[in-house]
Design a protein around this motif. Structure first.
Motif, PDB file in Angstrom:
ATOM      1  N   UNK A 180       9.009   9.763  -0.384  1.00  0.00           N
ATOM      2  CA  UNK A 180       9.916   9.225  -1.403  1.00  0.00           C
ATOM      3  C   UNK A 180      11.286   8.870  -0.825  1.00  0.00           C
ATOM      4  N   UNK A 181      11.760   9.659   0.133  1.00  0.00           N
ATOM      5  CA  UNK A 181      13.130   9.478   0.626  1.00  0.00           C
ATOM      6  C   UNK A 181      13.229   8.572   1.851  1.00  0.00           C
ATOM      7  N   UNK A 182      12.208   8.590   2.708  1.00  0.00           N
ATOM      8  CA  UNK A 182      12.303   7.838   3.960  1.00  0.00           C
ATOM      9  C   UNK A 182      12.416   6.329   3.734  1.00  0.00           C
ATOM     10  N   UNK A 183      11.612   5.723   2.830  1.00  0.00           N
ATOM     11  CA  UNK A 183      11.780   4.277   2.600  1.00  0.00           C
ATOM     12  C   UNK A 183      13.175   3.903   2.126  1.00  0.00           C
ATOM     13  N   UNK A 184      13.787   4.769   1.326  1.00  0.00           N
ATOM     14  CA  UNK A 184      15.159   4.498   0.883  1.00  0.00           C
ATOM     15  C   UNK A 184      16.115   4.624   2.063  1.00  0.00           C
ATOM     16  N   UNK A 185      15.863   5.589   2.930  1.00  0.00           N
ATOM     17  CA  UNK A 185      16.718   5.805   4.098  1.00  0.00           C
ATOM     18  C   UNK A 185      16.761   4.588   5.009  1.00  0.00           C
ATOM     19  N   UNK A 186      15.609   3.938   5.174  1.00  0.00           N
ATOM     20  CA  UNK A 186      15.549   2.795   6.105  1.00  0.00           C
ATOM     21  C   UNK A 186      15.659   1.455   5.380  1.00  0.00           C
ATOM     22  N   UNK A 187      15.969   1.470   4.077  1.00  0.00           N
ATOM     23  CA  UNK A 187      16.065   0.211   3.331  1.00  0.00           C
ATOM     24  C   UNK A 187      17.137  -0.733   3.880  1.00  0.00           C
ATOM     25  N   UNK A 188      18.286  -0.247   4.422  1.00  0.00           N
ATOM     26  CA  UNK A 188      19.218  -1.196   5.054  1.00  0.00           C
ATOM     27  C   UNK A 188      18.589  -1.906   6.254  1.00  0.00           C
ATOM     28  N   UNK A 189      17.781  -1.202   7.031  1.00  0.00           N
ATOM     29  CA  UNK A 189      17.081  -1.832   8.149  1.00  0.00           C
ATOM     30  C   UNK A 189      16.086  -2.876   7.644  1.00  0.00           C
ATOM     31  N   UNK A 216      11.274  -6.572  -3.139  1.00  0.00           N
ATOM     32  CA  UNK A 216      12.472  -7.400  -3.101  1.00  0.00           C
ATOM     33  C   UNK A 216      13.207  -7.312  -1.760  1.00  0.00           C
ATOM     34  N   UNK A 217      13.008  -6.218  -1.026  1.00  0.00           N
ATOM     35  CA  UNK A 217      13.604  -6.108   0.307  1.00  0.00           C
ATOM     36  C   UNK A 217      15.080  -5.787   0.317  1.00  0.00           C
ATOM     37  N   UNK A 218      15.673  -5.516  -0.841  1.00  0.00           N
ATOM     38  CA  UNK A 218      17.103  -5.204  -0.894  1.00  0.00           C
ATOM     39  C   UNK A 218      17.339  -3.745  -0.516  1.00  0.00           C
ATOM     40  N   UNK A 219      18.447  -3.496   0.157  1.00  0.00           N
ATOM     41  CA  UNK A 219      18.814  -2.127   0.505  1.00  0.00           C
ATOM     42  C   UNK A 219      19.215  -1.365  -0.750  1.00  0.00           C
ATOM     43  N   UNK A 220      18.926  -0.073  -0.767  1.00  0.00           N
ATOM     44  CA  UNK A 220      19.339   0.770  -1.882  1.00  0.00           C
ATOM     45  C   UNK A 220      20.853   0.948  -1.847  1.00  0.00           C
ATOM     46  N   UNK A 221      21.409   1.399  -2.957  1.00  0.00           N
ATOM     47  CA  UNK A 221      22.837   1.680  -3.007  1.00  0.00           C
ATOM     48  C   UNK A 221      23.195   2.712  -1.944  1.00  0.00           C
ATOM     49  N   UNK A 222      24.399   2.597  -1.397  1.00  0.00           N
ATOM     50  CA  UNK A 222      24.774   3.395  -0.240  1.00  0.00           C
ATOM     51  C   UNK A 222      24.691   4.892  -0.529  1.00  0.00           C
ATOM     52  N   UNK A 223      25.026   5.304  -1.766  1.00  0.00           N
ATOM     53  CA  UNK A 223      24.967   6.733  -2.069  1.00  0.00           C
ATOM     54  C   UNK A 223      23.529   7.248  -2.065  1.00  0.00           C
TER      55      UNK A 223
END
Length: 321
Positions: free
Chosen positions: A115-124, A274-281
């Motif tokens: 659950x957390x790892x995809x959000x972690x690398x979403x900016x990449x 959509x490929x967009x990065x999650x919010x920074x927080x």
């Protein structure tokens, strides 16, 4: 020293690696697609091969392509590799799945990482999708975008589930079979042989992850898939249990499939494509949680190193940095 009993083969690692690649090519590139096409064409009215290459969506295309993909994955990444290990190398599959302490709790942590790892690398992931190539690479960029669009259209077609039954079939074909097959081949076989050949587990993990990402032929998802491959590789290295990367791989794919299904039904606004990065927080929180889960798993296997019934006590390897 690397315990040779833990390797897929008693032959030299690079010789074994060559044989593994040949077996996978035979099963996944030749036999699997031919058999899959023959079986799925029986359920499809039209020219499946032509429609597949052009992404021309016709009635029955979803079921036909899921059947074909399932057959290809099962033949090429599960059946042929198992036959290779058990019949040609005369090894057992059971050492890939040793019994271990607190395994259920570890798998719960692995789900948390899912659950957390995809959000972690979403900016990449966002950077990878929007990457711009220099002018001299225009030809490659054009090809990569065309291939990305074709595969995106195909992915949309095979995940356009209308019923719960189609969703279950999709989870089987898109999540479960690839998780078992790809982890058996890339982590259980290729990563192990690269480790034996190079003597460096980190080289083995990242090279096998690079190959894993490259074979998907989606350059605009190459970096996040590379990171996922490395994640699976370290989970396997620490635990010496193929169940961890299989479950992590399955959870990642199944969660994406279910979220796509819910999005199509307008139950959720979350769009996994959509490929967009999650919010920074959210990225920061996810990085902290991912690292925490990974640290606990690493520490657990450092304190309780994997032990094999076929390994003498003095050959047990400590999986720690």
């Amino acid at each position: 020293m690397l315990n040779p009993k833990n390797l897929v083969s008693d032959k030299s690692p690079f010789r074994s690696l060559f044989r593994i690649i040949m077996v996978v090519i035979l099963g996944f590139i030749i036999v699997g697609p031919l058999l899959g096409l023959a079986i799925s064409s029986a359920f499809y009215q039209g020219d499946l091969l032509n429609d597949l290459s052009s992404s021309n969506i016709q009635p029955g295309f979803l079921h036909a392509i899921l059947i074909m993909q399932g057959v290809v994955t099962f033949i090429g990444l599960i059946l042929f590799p198992i036959i290779y290990i058990t019949q040609l190398e005369h090894k057992s599959i059971s050492p890939f799945f040793p019994r271990q302490k607190k395994l259920l709790f570890i798998l719960i942590l692995v789900a948390g990482i899912g659950l957390t790892f995809p959000i972690s690398i979403s900016p990449l992931a966002e950077w990878n999708i929007n990457i711009n190539f220099p002018e001299f690479m225009n030809g490659f960029e054009s090809w990569a975008k065309q291939e990305e669009e074709r595969l995106a259209k195909l992915t949309a077609a095979i995940t356009d589930f209308k019923t719960t039954g189609e969703l279950m079939l999709g989870i089987l074909v898109v999540a479960l079979l690839p998780a078992i097959g790809e982890e058996l081949v890339f982590r259980g076989m290729i990563q192990r042989e690269l480790w034996g050949g190079t003597g460096n587990i980190h080289v083995a993990i990242w090279v096998s992850a690079t190959i894993f990402s490259a074979i998907h032929m989606q350059f605009y998802g190459f970096i996040p898939r590379l990171c996922l491959g490395a994640l699976f590789g370290y989970l396997y290295y620490w635990s010496d249990n193929l169940l961890l990367p299989i479950f992590s791989h399955f959870f990642n794919n199944a969660f994406a499939v279910v979220m796509l299904y819910l999005n199509h039904l307008d139950i959720t606004d979350v769009n996994m494509e959509d490929g967009d990065a999650a919010l920074v927080q959210y990225v920061i929180l996810s990085v902290v949680l991912s690292l925490g889960f990974l640290y606990y798993i690493w520490k657990h296997y450092r304190d309780f190193p994997p032990v094999r019934s076929d390994s003498p006590p003095d050959s047990i390897e400590q999986h720690a940095f």
